[in-house]
Design an enzyme around this catalytic site. Structure first.
Site, PDB file in Angstrom:
ATOM      1  N   SER A 148      32.417  -1.079 -25.272  1.00  0.00           N
ATOM      2  CA  SER A 148      31.117  -1.448 -25.281  1.00  0.00           C
ATOM      3  C   SER A 148      30.727  -1.013 -23.697  1.00  0.00           C
ATOM      4  O   SER A 148      31.337  -0.465 -22.924  1.00  0.00           O
ATOM      5  CB  SER A 148      31.494  -3.122 -24.920  1.00  0.00           C
ATOM      6  OG  SER A 148      30.095  -3.663 -24.404  1.00  0.00           O
ATOM      7  N   TYR A 163      35.595  -9.808 -20.985  1.00  0.00           N
ATOM      8  CA  TYR A 163      35.221  -8.779 -22.246  1.00  0.00           C
ATOM      9  C   TYR A 163      35.258  -7.371 -21.498  1.00  0.00           C
ATOM     10  O   TYR A 163      35.747  -6.371 -22.409  1.00  0.00           O
ATOM     11  CB  TYR A 163      33.743  -9.211 -22.428  1.00  0.00           C
ATOM     12  CG  TYR A 163      33.340  -8.294 -23.880  1.00  0.00           C
ATOM     13  CD1 TYR A 163      33.774  -8.694 -25.193  1.00  0.00           C
ATOM     14  CD2 TYR A 163      32.361  -7.463 -23.880  1.00  0.00           C
ATOM     15  CE1 TYR A 163      33.368  -7.886 -26.243  1.00  0.00           C
ATOM     16  CE2 TYR A 163      31.783  -6.889 -24.665  1.00  0.00           C
ATOM     17  CZ  TYR A 163      32.369  -7.152 -26.021  1.00  0.00           C
ATOM     18  OH  TYR A 163      31.890  -6.464 -27.242  1.00  0.00           O
TER      19      TYR A 163
END
Length: 257
Positions: A148, A163
């Protein structure tokens, strides 16, 4: 060495159960391109229903399997089904993941462990199972992991520190896999999405949220799941045979290296 893929081949795709996730678009794109599909998801009922629909739609062999990728035994059980019901695995695409909106001070042990287990450890377990079979078959293959842009910028409007850490770990797994598996003609690459119009960022994106997320994207919009599917289609193809250990951004120019 380069590899010519056999006509009968399987792509394993995690995270294929969510109706608004990237996984279903990838499965449909690869099935249309001639791959048989193992669609995996923690939601067994949803992914099996989708597999039946995709098989009827494309004429390919599609098997839906419920799996918890953070559980190594569950992963191995899923691959035993794949071994039994599908052609050799030549591609494995890791899309399953969970987000985390918690700030660094809100991130407790249980939450951090779960975010790391699904996003990082689950990626490792899937890589191990798929690569083992590719090596035994001598076919070579393709592994595509999902990182990501959060791994580079530390967090955004929804997912934050935990995350970011997990998705940074995915990049390390990808590079290690590329270095160790290359001698077997197995490539390992990561995609690095920016904001994509899925439900992972806390539900369906409203027009206002899309506008906020795209304010610093040169293309002035968020990405669509089918655009990610197109990139993955290339990365699992024979044409990508010399692309290895890369982190391929798909973010509309938000992060330029």
């Amino acid at each position: 060495m380069t590899t010519t893929f056999p006509e009968k081949r399987t792509a394993v795709i995690t995270g294929a159960g969510a109706p608004r996730g990237i996984g279903r678009h990838v499965a449909r794109t690869l099935a249309t391109a001639g791959w048989d599909i193992a669609a995996l998801d923690i939601d067994a009922e949803s992914v099996r229903q989708f597999a039946d629909e995709l098989a009827a739609e494309t004429g390919r062999t599609v098997v839906g399997i419920g799996v918890d990728i953070a559980d190594k035994d569950s992963v191995e059980s899923a691959f035993e089904v794949i071994d039994r019901e599908l052609p050799p695995v030549l591609a494995e695409v890791n899309l399953a993941g969970i987000a985390s909106p918690h700030t660094i001070f809100e991130l407790d042990d249980e939450t951090f462990d779960r975010v790391m287990a699904v996003n990082a450890k689950g990626t490792l377990f899937m890589m191990q199972a798929a690569a083992t079979r590719m090596i035994e078959a001598g076919t070579g293959g393709r592994i595509v992991n999902t990182s990501s842009i959060t791994a580079f910028d530390g967090g955004g409007t929804f997912s934050k520190t935990g995350y970011a850490a997990a998705k940074a770990a995915v990049l390390g797994l990808t590079r290690g896999g590329a270095r160790e598996l290359g001698k077997h003609a197995i490539t390992c690459n990561a995609i690095v999405p920016g904001p994509i119009d899925t439900d992972i960022m806390g539900g369906k994106l409203t027009d206002d949220r899309k506008a906020g997320m795209s304010a610093d994207i040169p293309l002035q919009r968020v990405g669509q799941p089918q655009e990610v599917a197109g990139l993955i289609k290339f990365l699992v193809s024979e044409d990508s045979s010399f692309v290895n250990g890369d982190s391929v951004f798909i973010d509309g120019g938000k992060h330029m290296v």
